[in-house]
Design a protein around this motif. Structure first.
Motif, PDB file in Angstrom:
ATOM      1  N   LEU A  57       0.850  -1.204   0.000  1.00  0.00           N
ATOM      2  CA  LEU A  57       0.000   0.000   0.000  1.00  0.00           C
ATOM      3  C   LEU A  57       0.874   1.238   0.000  1.00  0.00           C
ATOM      4  CD1 LEU A  57      -1.875  -2.101   1.783  1.00  0.00           C
ATOM      5  CD2 LEU A  57      -2.818   0.047   2.576  1.00  0.00           C
ATOM      6  N   GLY A  80      -0.468  -7.229   0.631  1.00  0.00           N
ATOM      7  CA  GLY A  80      -1.697  -6.542   1.025  1.00  0.00           C
ATOM      8  C   GLY A  80      -2.863  -7.115   0.246  1.00  0.00           C
ATOM      9  N   ALA A  81      -4.048  -6.988   0.831  1.00  0.00           N
ATOM     10  CA  ALA A  81      -5.244  -7.519   0.165  1.00  0.00           C
ATOM     11  C   ALA A  81      -5.755  -6.528  -0.882  1.00  0.00           C
ATOM     12  CB  ALA A  81      -6.324  -7.809   1.194  1.00  0.00           C
ATOM     13  N   GLY A  82      -5.794  -5.244  -0.520  1.00  0.00           N
ATOM     14  CA  GLY A  82      -6.292  -4.230  -1.446  1.00  0.00           C
ATOM     15  C   GLY A  82      -5.260  -3.983  -2.538  1.00  0.00           C
ATOM     16  N   LEU A 105      -6.117 -11.408   6.674  1.00  0.00           N
ATOM     17  CA  LEU A 105      -6.340 -10.235   7.533  1.00  0.00           C
ATOM     18  C   LEU A 105      -7.816 -10.033   7.873  1.00  0.00           C
ATOM     19  CD1 LEU A 105      -7.013  -8.416   4.903  1.00  0.00           C
ATOM     20  CD2 LEU A 105      -4.603  -7.846   5.012  1.00  0.00           C
ATOM     21  N   ARG A 244     -11.352   1.583   2.752  1.00  0.00           N
ATOM     22  CA  ARG A 244     -10.526   2.553   2.042  1.00  0.00           C
ATOM     23  C   ARG A 244     -11.183   3.932   2.166  1.00  0.00           C
ATOM     24  NH1 ARG A 244      -7.080  -0.622   2.255  1.00  0.00           N
ATOM     25  NH2 ARG A 244      -5.774  -1.491   0.589  1.00  0.00           N
ATOM     26  N   HIS A 291      -4.450   3.527   9.960  1.00  0.00           N
ATOM     27  CA  HIS A 291      -4.573   2.332   9.103  1.00  0.00           C
ATOM     28  C   HIS A 291      -3.926   1.107   9.750  1.00  0.00           C
ATOM     29  CE1 HIS A 291      -5.067   0.871   4.684  1.00  0.00           C
ATOM     30  NE2 HIS A 291      -5.375  -0.064   5.564  1.00  0.00           N
ATOM     31  N   SER A 294      -5.172  -4.308  10.091  1.00  0.00           N
ATOM     32  CA  SER A 294      -4.562  -5.643   9.942  1.00  0.00           C
ATOM     33  C   SER A 294      -3.265  -5.756  10.741  1.00  0.00           C
ATOM     34  CB  SER A 294      -4.266  -5.911   8.462  1.00  0.00           C
ATOM     35  OG  SER A 294      -3.234  -5.057   8.008  1.00  0.00           O
ATOM     36  N   ARG A 300       0.430  -9.938   9.894  1.00  0.00           N
ATOM     37  CA  ARG A 300       1.426  -9.385   8.973  1.00  0.00           C
ATOM     38  C   ARG A 300       2.424 -10.458   8.517  1.00  0.00           C
ATOM     39  NH1 ARG A 300       1.019  -3.599   9.414  1.00  0.00           N
ATOM     40  NH2 ARG A 300      -1.216  -3.355   9.098  1.00  0.00           N
ATOM     41  N   MET A 303       0.532 -12.496   5.947  1.00  0.00           N
ATOM     42  CA  MET A 303       0.491 -11.785   4.655  1.00  0.00           C
ATOM     43  C   MET A 303       1.777 -12.065   3.877  1.00  0.00           C
ATOM     44  SD  MET A 303      -1.202  -8.199   5.941  1.00  0.00           S
ATOM     45  CE  MET A 303      -0.888  -7.181   4.509  1.00  0.00           C
TER      46      MET A 303
HETATM   47  C1  DGY Z   1      -4.813  -4.326   2.880  1.00  0.00           C
HETATM   48  O1  DGY Z   1      -4.083  -5.309   2.919  1.00  0.00           O
HETATM   49  O2  DGY Z   1      -5.263  -3.898   1.832  1.00  0.00           O
HETATM   50  C2  DGY Z   1      -5.176  -3.674   4.158  1.00  0.00           C
HETATM   51  O3  DGY Z   1      -5.814  -2.474   3.963  1.00  0.00           O
HETATM   52  C3  DGY Z   1      -3.969  -3.521   5.056  1.00  0.00           C
HETATM   53  O4  DGY Z   1      -4.452  -3.259   6.330  1.00  0.00           O
END
Ligand code: DGY
Length: 329
Positions: A57, A80-82, A105, A244, A291, A294, A300, A303
């Motif tokens: 991110l 990251g997921a997003g 997360l 977001r 932020h 997660s 972490r 991830m």
């Molecule tokens: C993501 O991984 O997109 C989260 O927003 C991180 O907290």
């Protein structure tokens, strides 16, 4: 026979130590010491030299940067997921695959959303401030009265993994669960969560006491919560955002919180990254977090493990488990 050269992996940000150690063991990896985002030029240089880039991110990988990517760049394995900071469409057109880290997360982010719901309704931030500033005069029958949690209507915007995990927690606190999602959940899931589906977001907004946002940021969800929609909500309602910032018109939200048209907000994400509307910072009825939805050690590291699996599978010539496909955009 000599071993074939290993893929060059470049990581753009410091990652948890166990993740970096494992990456060193497995790949020809170039780690980045600093805990600040790379500059655009540093990113461009990394993309010119890497076979595989591990961004996160805050690394805006747009058309301009992708145009400067080296021939060898074949995978962007996002930590990251997003993935709204990556122009996935352009990447795919240039033959660069993109992966992300969904799933790991979910529970941590849902915990954070629930914690924020409780904190805002029960005015924990104001209570903490009073104590830390040494201003508490002892118990009072009328001080810091918040809103009772049980019995309130929670509206969940985006009923994917995280939205459903919030719904599970909410039921234990006696909240009534309502949701709006692009697609209605299967009846059995709806029944298990005792969740009421609203096809119309506008109608749901007018009826809920708490709105918790859990949809991704896409061109279609940018400012989904605009001034018109926020005005549909009750003045006693609160808004929680762990998804977001771009999904909410932050200026409109700030104006409404200041004027009492909304009762409070819990925000873990902001429309312009860490450049936050200064007026938001001055409000008592707002809980602002950096932020950290997660931010657990376990999450972490997991991830990072997902990133590693995606890279390994890709390097072995197979389809990585967390490939971002056009249908997700
Ligand atoms: C993501 O991984 O997109 C989260 O927003 C991180 O907290």
């Amino acid at each position: 026979m000599p071993n074939p050269p290993r893929a060059k992996v470049i990581v753009t940000r410091r990652l948890p130590e166990p993740v970096e150690t494992r990456m060193r063991e497995l790949f020809d990896v170039e780690l980045y010491d600093a805990d600040t985002p790379m500059t655009r030029e540093q990113l461009a240089d990394a993309m010119a030299r890497a076979d595989i880039l591990v961004p996160t991110l805050g690394d805006r990988i747009d058309q301009g940067l992708l145009a400067r990517a080296g021939e060898n760049l074949r995978l962007i394995a996002n930590y990251g997921a997003g993935f709204d900071h990556i122009d996935v469409q352009t990447a795919l057109q240039r033959g660069i695959m993109v992966t992300n880290t969904p799933g790991v997360l979910t529970e941590d982010t849902a915990d954070m959303a629930m914690a924020m719901i409780l904190s805002v309704l029960r005015r924990l931030r104001e209570g903490t401030m009073l104590m830390q500033q040494g201003e508490w005069q002892g118990w009072s029958p009328t001080a810091l009265m918040g809103q009772r949690v049980g019995g309130k209507r929670l509206g969940i915007l985006g009923m994917g993994r995280i939205g459903q995990a919030v719904a599970q927690r909410a039921r234990a606190f006696g909240l009534q669960v309502h949701y709006h999602n692009r697609r209605r959940l299967h009846e059995s899931t709806e029944n298990a969560l005792e969740a009421t589906y609203w096809e119309s977001l506008d109608q749901m907004l007018a009826r809920v006491d708490i709105l918790s946002i859990h949809c991704p940021h896409t061109p279609g969800t940018f400012h989904l919560l605009n001034a018109r929609r926020l005005k549909l909500m009750k003045p006693s309602a609160i808004v929680i955002n762990t998804a977001r910032g771009e999904i909410v018109d932050e200026n409109a939200l700030t104006r409404m919180l200041r004027s009492g048209e909304l009762a409070g907000a819990g925000l873990d994400v902001f429309e312009h990254g860490n450049d936050i509307n200064p007026r938001l910072k001055g409000l008592d009825n707002v809980l602002l977090l950096p932020h950290m939805g997660s931010a657990t050690v376990e999450g972490r590291v997991e991830m990072g493990e997902k990133v590693i699996i995606n890279i390994k599978v890709f390097v072995d010539g197979h389809r990585p488990p967390d490939q971002v496909v056009p249908a997700m955009l």
